[in-house]
Design a protein around this motif. Structure first.
Motif, PDB file in Angstrom:
ATOM      1  N   THR A   1       0.853  -1.181   0.000  1.00 55.16           N
ATOM      2  CA  THR A   1       0.000   0.000   0.000  1.00 55.16           C
ATOM      3  C   THR A   1       0.890   1.232   0.000  1.00 55.16           C
ATOM      4  OG1 THR A   1      -0.782  -1.168   1.987  1.00 55.16           O
ATOM      5  CG2 THR A   1      -2.305   0.325   0.955  1.00 55.16           C
ATOM      6  N   PRO A   2       1.167   1.768  -1.179  1.00 55.40           N
ATOM      7  CA  PRO A   2       2.107   2.882  -1.263  1.00 55.40           C
ATOM      8  C   PRO A   2       1.602   4.141  -0.574  1.00 55.40           C
ATOM      9  CG  PRO A   2       1.074   2.476  -3.390  1.00 55.40           C
ATOM     10  CD  PRO A   2       0.613   1.392  -2.470  1.00 55.40           C
ATOM     11  N   GLU A   3       2.506   4.767   0.146  1.00 55.11           N
ATOM     12  CA  GLU A   3       2.218   6.045   0.788  1.00 55.11           C
ATOM     13  C   GLU A   3       3.435   6.932   0.636  1.00 55.11           C
ATOM     14  OE1 GLU A   3       1.019   5.684   4.848  1.00 55.11           O
ATOM     15  OE2 GLU A   3      -0.321   4.017   4.442  1.00 55.11           O
ATOM     16  N   HIS A   4       3.210   8.202   0.410  1.00 50.12           N
ATOM     17  CA  HIS A   4       4.286   9.190   0.368  1.00 50.12           C
ATOM     18  C   HIS A   4       5.380   8.824  -0.631  1.00 50.12           C
ATOM     19  CE1 HIS A   4       2.208  10.559   3.921  1.00 50.12           C
ATOM     20  NE2 HIS A   4       2.487   9.428   4.533  1.00 50.12           N
ATOM     21  N   GLU A   5       4.982   8.384  -1.805  1.00 50.43           N
ATOM     22  CA  GLU A   5       5.942   8.038  -2.848  1.00 50.43           C
ATOM     23  C   GLU A   5       5.851   9.047  -3.986  1.00 50.43           C
ATOM     24  OE1 GLU A   5       5.902   3.149  -2.603  1.00 50.43           O
ATOM     25  OE2 GLU A   5       4.762   4.143  -4.185  1.00 50.43           O
ATOM     26  N   THR A   6       6.986   9.326  -4.590  1.00 49.47           N
ATOM     27  CA  THR A   6       7.005  10.079  -5.836  1.00 49.47           C
ATOM     28  C   THR A   6       7.099   9.042  -6.942  1.00 49.47           C
ATOM     29  OG1 THR A   6       8.109  11.953  -4.782  1.00 49.47           O
ATOM     30  CG2 THR A   6       8.230  11.822  -7.192  1.00 49.47           C
TER      31      THR A   6
ATOM     32  N   ASN B   1       3.702  -4.385  -7.522  1.00 42.93           N
ATOM     33  CA  ASN B   1       2.474  -3.883  -6.887  1.00 42.93           C
ATOM     34  C   ASN B   1       1.819  -4.931  -5.989  1.00 42.93           C
ATOM     35  OD1 ASN B   1       2.633  -1.298  -8.015  1.00 42.93           O
ATOM     36  ND2 ASN B   1       1.492  -1.903  -9.824  1.00 42.93           N
TER      37      ASN B   1
END
Length: 135
Positions: A3-8, A35
């Motif tokens: 669960t991606p968070e705070h990614e560019t 993913n």
């Protein structure tokens, strides 16, 4: 990483994503992240392993072209985060850790390398162009 968070995110599809690692010591550092959850590369079917490595190698090429490092390190560890992901790390002979891993104790004082903001934009554009083009 499931669960991606705070990614560019530089690029993504339904299978994996490429993110920017904000590390001024290693401008151009990216991660390629699966993913779906997977713990080991060998857990993936052969076609998915090839597909993921194609993205890793494409990101490596883009980093080489844009950042012009002396060397690229590819690393897949997963000891702290047991999720399939690859580090694509630009290295310079005078970086703070060279020739050791970037996670080792520093050998020398850091020196500014380049305009990270401009590099980030160029690298994102190059990665998107390479991954959008047919093989």
């Amino acid at each position: 990483m499931c669960t991606p968070e705070h990614e560019t995110v530089f690029w993504r599809d339904d299978f994996c994503r490429v993110i920017w690692v904000d590390d001024a010591l290693y401008p151009g550092f990216c991660r390629v992240i699966l993913n779906a959850h997977g713990k080991e590369m060998s857990d993936l079917p052969a076609d998915q392993r090839r597909r993921l490595m194609d993205v890793v190698f494409t990101v490596e090429l883009a980093v080489r072209e844009v950042a012009r490092p002396d060397k690229i390190n590819l690393a897949s560890l997963g000891n702290v985060v047991p999720h399939v992901h690859w580090h694509v790390i630009p290295r310079w002979a005078d970086d703070v850790n060279f020739p050791d891993a970037i996670w080792a104790a520093a050998r020398r004082v850091a020196t500014p390398r380049m305009d990270v903001s401009a590099l980030k934009d160029l690298l994102q554009a190059r990665i998107q162009a390479l991954l959008a083009s047919p093989e």
